[in-house]
Scaffold this motif. Structure first.
Motif, PDB file in Angstrom:
ATOM      1  N   ALA A  45       0.760  -1.236  -0.006  1.00  0.00           N
ATOM      2  CA  ALA A  45       0.157  -0.142   0.031  1.00  0.00           C
ATOM      3  C   ALA A  45       0.698   1.132  -0.130  1.00  0.00           C
ATOM      4  O   ALA A  45       0.655   2.260  -0.490  1.00  0.00           O
ATOM      5  N   ARG A  50       2.729   5.750  -3.298  1.00  0.00           N
ATOM      6  CA  ARG A  50       3.983   6.741  -3.490  1.00  0.00           C
ATOM      7  C   ARG A  50       4.170   6.500  -5.256  1.00  0.00           C
ATOM      8  O   ARG A  50       4.505   7.463  -5.795  1.00  0.00           O
ATOM      9  N   GLU A  64      -4.736   9.234 -10.003  1.00  0.00           N
ATOM     10  CA  GLU A  64      -3.989   8.040 -10.290  1.00  0.00           C
ATOM     11  C   GLU A  64      -3.973   7.887 -11.982  1.00  0.00           C
ATOM     12  O   GLU A  64      -3.210   6.841 -12.532  1.00  0.00           O
TER      13      GLU A  64
ATOM     14  N   SER B   2      -8.752  12.733  -2.537  1.00  0.00           N
ATOM     15  CA  SER B   2      -8.161  11.263  -2.281  1.00  0.00           C
ATOM     16  C   SER B   2      -8.360  10.237  -3.456  1.00  0.00           C
ATOM     17  O   SER B   2      -9.417  10.716  -4.203  1.00  0.00           O
ATOM     18  N   THR B   3      -7.472   9.450  -3.762  1.00  0.00           N
ATOM     19  CA  THR B   3      -7.668   8.483  -4.823  1.00  0.00           C
ATOM     20  C   THR B   3      -7.758   7.128  -4.034  1.00  0.00           C
ATOM     21  O   THR B   3      -7.509   7.012  -2.904  1.00  0.00           O
ATOM     22  N   PRO B   4      -8.329   6.321  -5.053  1.00  0.00           N
ATOM     23  CA  PRO B   4      -8.483   4.874  -4.081  1.00  0.00           C
ATOM     24  C   PRO B   4      -7.061   4.472  -3.534  1.00  0.00           C
ATOM     25  O   PRO B   4      -7.279   3.884  -2.364  1.00  0.00           O
ATOM     26  N   LEU B   5      -5.921   4.525  -4.139  1.00  0.00           N
ATOM     27  CA  LEU B   5      -4.518   4.316  -3.640  1.00  0.00           C
ATOM     28  C   LEU B   5      -4.041   4.720  -2.074  1.00  0.00           C
ATOM     29  O   LEU B   5      -3.740   4.429  -1.360  1.00  0.00           O
ATOM     30  N   ILE B   6      -4.745   6.210  -2.435  1.00  0.00           N
ATOM     31  CA  ILE B   6      -4.324   6.915  -0.890  1.00  0.00           C
ATOM     32  C   ILE B   6      -5.616   6.366   0.111  1.00  0.00           C
ATOM     33  O   ILE B   6      -5.053   6.325   1.315  1.00  0.00           O
ATOM     34  N   ASN B   8      -6.642   3.538   0.273  1.00  0.00           N
ATOM     35  CA  ASN B   8      -6.270   2.030   0.747  1.00  0.00           C
ATOM     36  C   ASN B   8      -5.069   2.168   1.720  1.00  0.00           C
ATOM     37  O   ASN B   8      -5.139   1.466   2.555  1.00  0.00           O
ATOM     38  N   LEU B   9      -4.088   3.114   1.610  1.00  0.00           N
ATOM     39  CA  LEU B   9      -2.927   3.430   2.398  1.00  0.00           C
ATOM     40  C   LEU B   9      -3.545   3.586   3.627  1.00  0.00           C
ATOM     41  O   LEU B   9      -3.256   3.004   4.568  1.00  0.00           O
ATOM     42  N   TRP B  12      -5.064   1.102   5.586  1.00  0.00           N
ATOM     43  CA  TRP B  12      -4.005  -0.053   6.152  1.00  0.00           C
ATOM     44  C   TRP B  12      -3.193   0.737   7.541  1.00  0.00           C
ATOM     45  O   TRP B  12      -3.135  -0.090   8.416  1.00  0.00           O
ATOM     46  N   LEU B  13      -2.878   2.011   7.273  1.00  0.00           N
ATOM     47  CA  LEU B  13      -2.126   2.722   8.316  1.00  0.00           C
ATOM     48  C   LEU B  13      -3.394   2.742   9.640  1.00  0.00           C
ATOM     49  O   LEU B  13      -2.934   2.733  10.838  1.00  0.00           O
ATOM     50  N   ARG B  15      -5.340   0.615  10.682  1.00  0.00           N
ATOM     51  CA  ARG B  15      -5.349  -0.578  11.427  1.00  0.00           C
ATOM     52  C   ARG B  15      -4.237  -0.641  12.414  1.00  0.00           C
ATOM     53  O   ARG B  15      -4.134  -1.694  13.264  1.00  0.00           O
ATOM     54  N   LEU B  27      -0.588  10.684   7.603  1.00  0.00           N
ATOM     55  CA  LEU B  27       0.362   9.836   7.228  1.00  0.00           C
ATOM     56  C   LEU B  27       0.458   9.445   5.652  1.00  0.00           C
ATOM     57  O   LEU B  27       1.459   9.656   5.194  1.00  0.00           O
ATOM     58  N   TYR B  29      -0.889  11.016   3.220  1.00  0.00           N
ATOM     59  CA  TYR B  29      -0.378  12.308   2.457  1.00  0.00           C
ATOM     60  C   TYR B  29       1.155  12.523   2.620  1.00  0.00           C
ATOM     61  O   TYR B  29       1.716  12.660   1.711  1.00  0.00           O
ATOM     62  N   VAL B  31       3.241  10.325   2.895  1.00  0.00           N
ATOM     63  CA  VAL B  31       4.183   9.171   2.297  1.00  0.00           C
ATOM     64  C   VAL B  31       4.147   9.656   0.823  1.00  0.00           C
ATOM     65  O   VAL B  31       5.197   9.415   0.237  1.00  0.00           O
ATOM     66  N   LEU B  32       3.076  10.150   0.304  1.00  0.00           N
ATOM     67  CA  LEU B  32       3.242  10.856  -1.140  1.00  0.00           C
ATOM     68  C   LEU B  32       4.298  11.927  -1.190  1.00  0.00           C
ATOM     69  O   LEU B  32       4.833  12.048  -2.604  1.00  0.00           O
TER      70      LEU B  32
END
Lengths: 197, 197
Positions: A45, A50, A64, B2-6, B8-9, B12-13, B15, B27, B29, B31-32
């Motif tokens: 993820a 990234r 994306e 936001s996008t689906p990948l953001i 998703n990330l 996960w964070l 959790r 966090l 954002y 990471v990007l």
């Protein structure tokens, strides 16, 4: 006792904003207790986001694909452009679900002290969009701090000659706020911008 | 936006323990905006730690090889064994740099309510070590909570017949603590365990 790999993980987590040394260690130990598959998916993820999240070539928002979700939405009003500092600000604006125009992400605010001048943020592309895309109103939604206000004032001055309507988001008491806890400057702005009821 | 990948990330964070929805988004954002190479190294740190950190077959501490750093250190005293709940507790004990004995990680504490009985934690291997390794003292360093105390009492009862010396870490006022802020039970223990000066 910690091992080099645990220390390495904690060090990397510690570099994230708001994650102190203790929290990083706690998170590292937690990762060791997570299912291996979940750790791999968390790692993916991170890398996937990234590597595949780009900036919209038109407005600078996260995307994306090619144009972002806002720019490629035919139902949005292309004559209104809201100017924000970061791509993440677009997400904050979209949360209210009321704004139907487009966005323009500056990618920063003017800050001479930090060497950020007009050529370092996306002001030229904004002027170009206003000239070419039939924009009727530009809403300046930079933060109400020193840099944000200065940037808004700077852009307003550049846009005035083009005849486009330039507006600034309102300052005042937050809904649900309490006069007692509102700072004096906000209170002054709230009085200054009072409206007849 | 936001996008689906953001998203998703951020999910996960979110959790991870102590990482709420807002922090996870912040966090994500961040990471990007990190160098791609750093994100890849953070992701590797996660997977590497999870895949290569194992438990020491002798004491249950974290290790990357066979025996852990403590067990394979010839300068440690093998006649003293400190019993702790988790492998991370070994790191906390090692921070004081004074203890020179070995450890034994239980991997949990007795908790009938949660279905954790003596056979679910590493009590049998402890008895085996005491029988085979010439252990002279077992220090019970489980946490001073209900489960920790019950587990310590249970192990003490099992060890008594073997003739090994069984001790429990002391309870009392923390150094630098203030009587005003110490709970009654700790205060009672501090009085009970008072020493002549």
């Amino acid at each position: 006792m910690s091992t080099p790999l645990i220390d390495n993980l904690a060090n990397w987590l510690n570099r994230l904003p708001g994650i102190g040394v203790k929290t990083a260690q706690r998170l590292a130990y937690h990762v060791l207790s997570m299912p291996e598959e979940d750790v791999r998916r968390l790692a993916s993820a991170l890398v996937d986001a990234r590597e595949n999240v780009k900036y919209c070539p038109r407005c600078g928002n996260f995307t994306e694909g090619e144009l972002c979700a806002v720019c490629s939405d035919a139902k949005r009003d292309p004559t209104v452009v809201c100017v924000v500092r970061d791509a993440r600000d677009v997400a904050f604006m979209e949360r209210m679900r009321e704004y139907r125009g487009l966005y323009h992400v500056l990618g920063g605010t003017l800050s001479p002290m930090d060497g950020v001048g007009p050529e370092n943020i996306r002001i030229a592309p904004l002027l170009e969009r206003v000239g070419n895309e039939g924009v009727k109103e530009v809403i300046l939604a930079t933060n109400p701090d020193v840099e944000g206000e200065a940037t808004a004032a700077y852009i307003a001055r550049l846009l005035k000659p083009t005849g486009v309507c330039v507006t600034r988001i309102a300052h005042g008491i937050p809904i649900g706020g309490n006069l007692e806890y509102v700072d004096e400057i906000t209170l002054f702005k709230a009085i200054e911008n009072r409206r007849e009821v």
